[in-house]
Design an enzyme around this catalytic site. Sequence first.
Site, PDB file in Angstrom:
ATOM      1  N   ASN A  11      -3.158   6.461  -1.314  1.00 10.75           N
ATOM      2  CA  ASN A  11      -3.079   6.357   0.042  1.00 10.75           C
ATOM      3  C   ASN A  11      -2.421   7.490   0.622  1.00 10.75           C
ATOM      4  O   ASN A  11      -2.819   7.932   1.406  1.00 10.75           O
ATOM      5  CB  ASN A  11      -2.197   5.039   0.258  1.00 10.75           C
ATOM      6  CG  ASN A  11      -3.314   3.871   0.207  1.00 10.75           C
ATOM      7  OD1 ASN A  11      -4.547   3.907   0.552  1.00 10.75           O
ATOM      8  ND2 ASN A  11      -2.536   2.823  -0.012  1.00 10.75           N
ATOM      9  N   SER A  38       0.974  -1.301  -0.019  1.00 10.99           N
ATOM     10  CA  SER A  38       0.111   0.044   0.122  1.00 10.99           C
ATOM     11  C   SER A  38       0.878   1.388  -0.130  1.00 10.99           C
ATOM     12  O   SER A  38       0.359   2.210  -0.487  1.00 10.99           O
ATOM     13  CB  SER A  38      -0.793   0.034   1.204  1.00 10.99           C
ATOM     14  OG  SER A  38      -1.668  -1.060   1.265  1.00 10.99           O
ATOM     15  N   HIS A  40      -0.745  -1.931  -7.646  1.00 10.55           N
ATOM     16  CA  HIS A  40      -1.389  -1.750  -6.397  1.00 10.55           C
ATOM     17  C   HIS A  40      -3.095  -2.085  -6.406  1.00 10.55           C
ATOM     18  O   HIS A  40      -3.672  -0.942  -7.225  1.00 10.55           O
ATOM     19  CB  HIS A  40      -1.284  -0.311  -5.632  1.00 10.55           C
ATOM     20  CG  HIS A  40      -1.828  -0.106  -4.440  1.00 10.55           C
ATOM     21  ND1 HIS A  40      -2.178   1.295  -3.746  1.00 10.55           N
ATOM     22  CD2 HIS A  40      -2.296  -0.826  -3.444  1.00 10.55           C
ATOM     23  CE1 HIS A  40      -2.864   1.254  -2.705  1.00 10.55           C
ATOM     24  NE2 HIS A  40      -2.925  -0.259  -2.624  1.00 10.55           N
ATOM     25  N   GLU A  57      -2.794   1.032  -9.610  1.00 10.39           N
ATOM     26  CA  GLU A  57      -1.641   1.662  -9.709  1.00 10.39           C
ATOM     27  C   GLU A  57      -0.579   1.068 -10.042  1.00 10.39           C
ATOM     28  O   GLU A  57      -0.115  -0.070  -9.459  1.00 10.39           O
ATOM     29  CB  GLU A  57      -1.551   2.198  -8.143  1.00 10.39           C
ATOM     30  CG  GLU A  57      -2.499   3.424  -7.670  1.00 10.39           C
ATOM     31  CD  GLU A  57      -2.255   4.228  -6.455  1.00 10.39           C
ATOM     32  OE1 GLU A  57      -2.300   5.015  -6.347  1.00 10.39           O
ATOM     33  OE2 GLU A  57      -1.427   3.419  -5.566  1.00 10.39           O
TER      34      GLU A  57
HETATM   35  P1  NAD Z   1      -3.987  -9.698   5.478  1.00  5.56           P
HETATM   36  O1  NAD Z   1      -3.327  -9.580   6.803  1.00  5.56           O
HETATM   37  O2  NAD Z   1      -5.082 -10.094   5.391  1.00  5.56           O
HETATM   38  O3  NAD Z   1      -3.110 -10.736   4.700  1.00  5.56           O
HETATM   39  C1  NAD Z   1      -1.628 -11.271   4.587  1.00  5.56           C
HETATM   40  C2  NAD Z   1      -1.322 -12.643   4.433  1.00  5.56           C
HETATM   41  O4  NAD Z   1      -0.277 -12.692   4.222  1.00  5.56           O
HETATM   42  C3  NAD Z   1      -1.765 -13.700   5.968  1.00  5.56           C
HETATM   43  O5  NAD Z   1      -2.449 -14.472   5.401  1.00  5.56           O
HETATM   44  C4  NAD Z   1      -0.394 -13.594   6.116  1.00  5.56           C
HETATM   45  O6  NAD Z   1      -0.206 -15.214   6.810  1.00  5.56           O
HETATM   46  C5  NAD Z   1       0.256 -14.039   4.820  1.00  5.56           C
HETATM   47  N1  NAD Z   1       2.114 -14.074   4.808  1.00  5.56           N
HETATM   48  C6  NAD Z   1       2.729 -13.423   5.862  1.00  5.56           C
HETATM   49  N2  NAD Z   1       3.838 -13.634   5.561  1.00  5.56           N
HETATM   50  C7  NAD Z   1       3.880 -14.634   4.545  1.00  5.56           C
HETATM   51  C8  NAD Z   1       5.282 -15.230   3.852  1.00  5.56           C
HETATM   52  N3  NAD Z   1       6.135 -15.087   4.193  1.00  5.56           N
HETATM   53  N4  NAD Z   1       4.537 -16.017   2.513  1.00  5.56           N
HETATM   54  C9  NAD Z   1       3.274 -16.127   2.403  1.00  5.56           C
HETATM   55  N5  NAD Z   1       2.328 -15.625   2.908  1.00  5.56           N
HETATM   56  C10 NAD Z   1       2.488 -14.736   4.179  1.00  5.56           C
HETATM   57  O7  NAD Z   1      -3.372  -8.605   4.676  1.00  5.56           O
HETATM   58  P2  NAD Z   1      -3.919  -7.720   3.491  1.00  5.56           P
HETATM   59  O8  NAD Z   1      -5.044  -6.934   4.250  1.00  5.56           O
HETATM   60  O9  NAD Z   1      -4.419  -8.754   2.461  1.00  5.56           O
HETATM   61  O10 NAD Z   1      -2.639  -6.930   2.807  1.00  5.56           O
HETATM   62  C11 NAD Z   1      -1.771  -7.486   2.226  1.00  5.56           C
HETATM   63  C12 NAD Z   1      -1.005  -6.737   1.467  1.00  5.56           C
HETATM   64  O11 NAD Z   1      -1.889  -5.748   0.561  1.00  5.56           O
HETATM   65  C13 NAD Z   1      -0.224  -5.564   2.292  1.00  5.56           C
HETATM   66  O12 NAD Z   1       0.920  -5.116   1.789  1.00  5.56           O
HETATM   67  C14 NAD Z   1      -1.262  -4.494   2.451  1.00  5.56           C
HETATM   68  O13 NAD Z   1      -0.574  -2.954   2.627  1.00  5.56           O
HETATM   69  C15 NAD Z   1      -1.788  -4.671   0.815  1.00  5.56           C
HETATM   70  N6  NAD Z   1      -3.029  -3.925   0.756  1.00  5.56           N
HETATM   71  C16 NAD Z   1      -3.970  -3.905   1.498  1.00  5.56           C
HETATM   72  C17 NAD Z   1      -5.380  -3.532   1.395  1.00  5.56           C
HETATM   73  C18 NAD Z   1      -6.603  -3.564   2.314  1.00  5.56           C
HETATM   74  O14 NAD Z   1      -7.346  -2.894   2.106  1.00  5.56           O
HETATM   75  N7  NAD Z   1      -6.558  -4.349   3.147  1.00  5.56           N
HETATM   76  C19 NAD Z   1      -5.481  -2.553   0.161  1.00  5.56           C
HETATM   77  C20 NAD Z   1      -4.739  -2.545  -0.885  1.00  5.56           C
HETATM   78  C21 NAD Z   1      -3.245  -3.220  -0.502  1.00  5.56           C
END
Ligand code: NAD
Length: 713
Positions: free
Chosen positions: A505, A434, A455, A467
């Site tokens: 963001n 993000s 993104h 993005e």
């Molecule tokens: P989340 O916590 O729901 O999921 C993250 C997952 O990654 C978890 O299931 C975790 O077990 C897994 N993980 C951690 N380390 C790992 C590894 N070494 N190998 C494989 N899996 C691993 O988080 P999310 O909300 O899905 O966010 C994920 C990414 O997307 C982040 O970088 C976040 O900033 C970005 N993002 C989030 C949003 C949002 O609204 N939640 C929107 C856009 C981007």
Amino acid sequence: MNTILEPTSPKAEAQNTSQNIRREMGADRICVLTFDRANSSANLFDEQTLHELDRHLDWIAAPPGPAGVILYSAKPSIFIAGADLHALMDAAKRGGLRPVIELGQRVFSRLASLPIPTVAAIHGACAGGGYEVSLACDYRVASPDEATRIGLPETQLGILPGWGGCSRLPRLIGLPAALKVILKGSLFSPRQALKYGMIDALAPRERLLDLAKRKIAGGKPHRPSRRLTNNRAVARAIATGLRPLLSRKTRGHYPAQTMALETVSQGVSLPLDGALALEREAILKLAGSEVCRNLVGLFFLQERARKSGVSDSPGRVLSDAAVIGAGVMGSAITQWLTSRGMPVLLRDIDAERVGHGMANIARLYEAGTRRHKFTSLQARNGLDRVSPIIEEAPLRRADLVIEAAVEKMAVKKEIFARLEAVCDPRAILATNTSALSISEIASGLADPGRVIGLHFFNPVHRMKLVEVVAGERTDPAVIQTAVRFVRQVGKLPVIVRDSPGFLVNRILIPYLVEAGNLFESGARVKDVDEAMLDFGMPMGPLRLLDEVGLDVATDVAETLSSKFSRIRVPAALEKMRDAGFLGRKNGLGFYDYKTRVNIGNARLSPFRKNALARDLSREELQKRMVFLMINEAVRCLEEKVVAAPEDVDFGMVMGSGFAPFRGGPLRYADSVGAVQLVAGMDALGVAGDPKFLPCELLRTMAGRGSKFYENES
Ligand code: NAD
């Protein structure tokens, strides 16, 4: 066009010379008008095409005339996409819209009053004017194809159907269903359109003309009378019931919806000519308004994102993907890609997490099936394209890997180092971060040129924007390929420089943080959210924090706060996160998602610091949050995070839902004026809160009296 009808006798009519519509008639005396706009992949209605259709109607009406008429399209995925909006907007600007609307109504009414049966044989997009000309036919038949989408999206563009749509649709399907179609402005799948009665029958494209001919053979239709719903008393009652719902939904910002409700409900009990006159006057009032200009402007920006923005070189096609992290985003991205036909390997750290991810994917497919986005078979096929894994397997087949693990630099760097070891050297390595630096994530790799940010936004199935973030060393060919990939999977790319928070963001976080500050200083949750709903945001900022998750949101906010001292993450957000108020994901945040009621002050009061903001009016709350968004949007332009004001506005509307009728933060800034903005920001900034002080570019613009969109009236 042998595939349509072959002239079989020497007397059969020769090809005519018109540019956009071909006319052919075979031995069965059925005339096929094939729309095939010259030098274009789309069929559109402009004045010239309307005149052409009019001339064909002269020929059809002259004795001996054909036995029936079929409207058809030669384009592979478009029937008629609607009016030529560029021409329509130009006409509105010149004050010359009335003759165009009158011409369309007159020509379509001529088609409707032919004494012979007429059929629209629809394959591909049939929208706006394209569906209005179909409504002027006796029958509508369509292919059940993915490409076929049918509807009247005018209200989404700040206008209403003015070529007979408001008048003919309720006469065909009844007032309540017609209002649903017109007020929502969606395009429907052929099956949904059939269910609503918008079309009469389905047939595969190859058999569409045969079906149309069978309809003609059956003569003019006998439609049920709609007297029960289409009389004045019932229409008045329906309108009275809908008015408050509509005004709650639009908060007075979308006059087209309100006017469509009045026009359609008044028109049903008038003679057709009277109803047409009503819709004509209504569209003339709406077209050219600022709201309409902004909404049409956004439509053009979407078209631009679908087609251009990078050099003409197409980039290579990616066909196999792997997604790392099966959380909220990883699972949703996997579902999206597999629904578009891509096989995806989905990996997480243990079986439980992969299982959660798979359950989420199944849920998204189920919801899509319920909303008629997929058939059950398509959903099953999509689900079959996911291969869940937990061990670190070789990823040699993937030509794209999207990392969506937790938002921690150390974790991401480690994952990328491993990816370099297990992936094909040509594979593109993308991150869904993000706000973290792409260049830094790529820094430890032997080939940082293959790393890029892709993104996606939450919820993935609804947000069209992606993005595309180029790091310092990202290979230009990788950028091209990534842009192509984004389009290939049906999303809209915006190319963004690698800087903290990228575009959306970067602008959104100061706004969300301020919502947290106001909450911490005593403002009621309801007041903060309502203030921004009044501004036109699709969701209040505190509810949005709940949706994103307070853990993820604070991580992102802290990343930005470490780069920009003006952003200070309120302790309230961290306290809430630490107390397990994570938002929707665990049922509790600023709102209680289990009981679906507001949490109430008592449970949230431990997170508040003081009551300084408790008595601020909603206007005051709104001003603070909006100023911070505008200021940051101007900074993004100042620092060339994106190339142009259009990119800022497009990104914010598509990526955050920024009040579309305002056209984006910079268009909104133009409508308020830089001088007024600077004065308002200074008033707050000088009074003791320097984060409100306007950035240099905004000050300069106020000094010069200039605008972001200079060449527009
Ligand atoms: P989340 O916590 O729901 O999921 C993250 C997952 O990654 C978890 O299931 C975790 O077990 C897994 N993980 C951690 N380390 C790992 C590894 N070494 N190998 C494989 N899996 C691993 O988080 P999310 O909300 O899905 O966010 C994920 C990414 O997307 C982040 O970088 C976040 O900033 C970005 N993002 C989030 C949003 C949002 O609204 N939640 C929107 C856009 C981007």
